[in-house]
Design an enzyme around this catalytic site. Structure first.
Site, short mmCIF file in Angstrom:
data_model
loop_
_atom_site.label_atom_id
_atom_site.label_comp_id
_atom_site.label_asym_id
_atom_site.label_seq_id
_atom_site.Cartn_x
_atom_site.Cartn_y
_atom_site.Cartn_z
N GLY A 31 8.25 -3.49 4.72
CA GLY A 31 7.72 -2.13 4.63
C GLY A 31 6.67 -1.98 3.55
O GLY A 31 6.14 -2.95 3.03
N LEU A 33 3.70 -0.78 4.15
CA LEU A 33 2.67 -1.51 4.89
C LEU A 33 1.27 -1.31 4.31
O LEU A 33 0.97 -0.24 3.77
CB LEU A 33 2.68 -1.07 6.36
CG LEU A 33 4.00 -1.23 7.13
CD1 LEU A 33 3.80 -0.85 8.59
CD2 LEU A 33 4.55 -2.66 7.03
N HIS A 37 -0.47 -6.24 6.70
CA HIS A 37 0.55 -6.08 7.75
C HIS A 37 -0.08 -5.58 9.05
O HIS A 37 0.27 -6.08 10.13
CB HIS A 37 1.59 -5.03 7.32
CG HIS A 37 2.40 -5.40 6.13
ND1 HIS A 37 2.36 -4.70 4.95
CD2 HIS A 37 3.30 -6.41 5.94
CE1 HIS A 37 3.21 -5.23 4.07
NE2 HIS A 37 3.79 -6.27 4.65
N GLY A 147 1.84 -13.77 7.47
CA GLY A 147 0.57 -13.89 6.75
C GLY A 147 0.48 -15.20 5.99
O GLY A 147 1.47 -15.68 5.43
N GLN A 148 -0.73 -15.73 5.94
CA GLN A 148 -0.96 -16.98 5.20
C GLN A 148 -0.86 -16.77 3.69
O GLN A 148 -0.71 -17.71 2.93
CB GLN A 148 -2.33 -17.55 5.57
CG GLN A 148 -2.52 -18.96 5.10
CD GLN A 148 -3.85 -19.53 5.52
OE1 GLN A 148 -4.80 -18.79 5.74
NE2 GLN A 148 -3.93 -20.83 5.63
N ASP A 150 1.60 -15.74 2.15
CA ASP A 150 2.90 -16.32 1.77
C ASP A 150 3.01 -17.68 2.45
O ASP A 150 3.81 -17.88 3.38
CB ASP A 150 4.03 -15.38 2.21
CG ASP A 150 3.85 -14.00 1.60
OD1 ASP A 150 3.75 -13.91 0.37
OD2 ASP A 150 3.78 -13.02 2.35
O1 PAF Z 1 7.26 -11.53 3.81
C1 PAF Z 1 8.12 -10.63 3.81
O2 PAF Z 1 7.79 -9.44 3.78
C2 PAF Z 1 9.59 -11.01 3.82
O3 PAF Z 1 9.84 -12.15 3.08
C3 PAF Z 1 10.18 -11.13 5.24
C4 PAF Z 1 9.54 -12.27 6.01
C5 PAF Z 1 9.97 -9.83 5.99
C6 PAF Z 1 11.69 -11.41 5.15
O4 PAF Z 1 12.36 -10.39 4.49
#
Ligand code: PAF
Length: 193
Positions: A31, A33, A37, A147-148, A150
């Site tokens: 969330g 966002l 996102h 997303g890249q 992370d």
């Molecule tokens: O990247 C994120 O926002 C979180 O690590 C995820 C993948 C939603 C898991 O809680």
């Protein structure tokens, strides 16, 4: 856009879509966002017939000293952005819905969990793998979008889907940045100018 709060209703929705030949895309989020996102939701809506986005701040990926309580949350903001980005279903489960029996079963992702970011957050990637597996079991997606930004998380999730024979295609999408170059992130809210 439909809002679903229960795992059984979401599963039913996804099964119905797939039995009508539709490809289900999934964007898991915590969330608050932002355009990073929404770029995932837009990409999912291009590649899939229906898009499910989840909003769930997952307690098992936070250590006790981390920011679980203060992590930014704003349902109305998230609802409006997801709708504008062409999301079909917003999945907003409670903690009880996702962990009805507490945290008795969890996944361990091995070495990858304890390197780089995992050196400093040893609980983190096992928590991510556990909740992503649960979310996949609820949404039953064909494809999931990450997303890249992370990058290590995207590798963990790819291994998870491969090793657990989940058959979910993991699509890794480009980083979206602020005009000054900073990668967009919900936690940027913590930064001063
Ligand atoms: O990247 C994120 O926002 C979180 O690590 C995820 C993948 C939603 C898991 O809680």
């Amino acid at each position: 856009m439909k809002v679903i709060r229960s795992v059984s209703e979401l599963r039913q929705y996804s099964i119905e879509q797939q039995s009508n030949g539709r490809v289900v895309g999934f964007v898991p989020t915590m969330g608050y966002l932002h355009e990073g996102h929404t770029s995932l939701i837009t990409r999912a809506s291009v590649e899939c017939d229906v898009v499910i986005t989840s909003l769930f701040v997952n307690p098992t990926q936070f250590a006790p000293h981390e920011d679980f309580d203060s992590y930014p949350r704003d349902f109305e903001h998230d609802y409006n952005l997801a709708k504008k980005a062409d999301c079909d279903v917003l999945f907003v489960p409670s903690r009880e819905e996702m962990y009805p029996y507490g945290e008795s079963t969890s996944l361990s992702v091995g070495d990858l969990a304890y390197k780089i970011e995992g050196k400093f957050r040893p609980h983190f990637f096992d928590g991510v793998a556990t909740v992503v597996a649960k979310l996949f079991n609820a949404a039953l997606p064909n494809k999931a979008f990450f997303g890249q930004k992370d990058y290590q998380q995207s590798l963990v999730v790819k291994s998870l889907s491969r090793d657990m024979l989940m058959g979910v295609e993991i699509v890794v999408c480009p980083i979206v940045r602020e005009t000054n170059g900073l990668a967009m992130s919900s936690r940027n809210k913590y930064l001063t100018d």
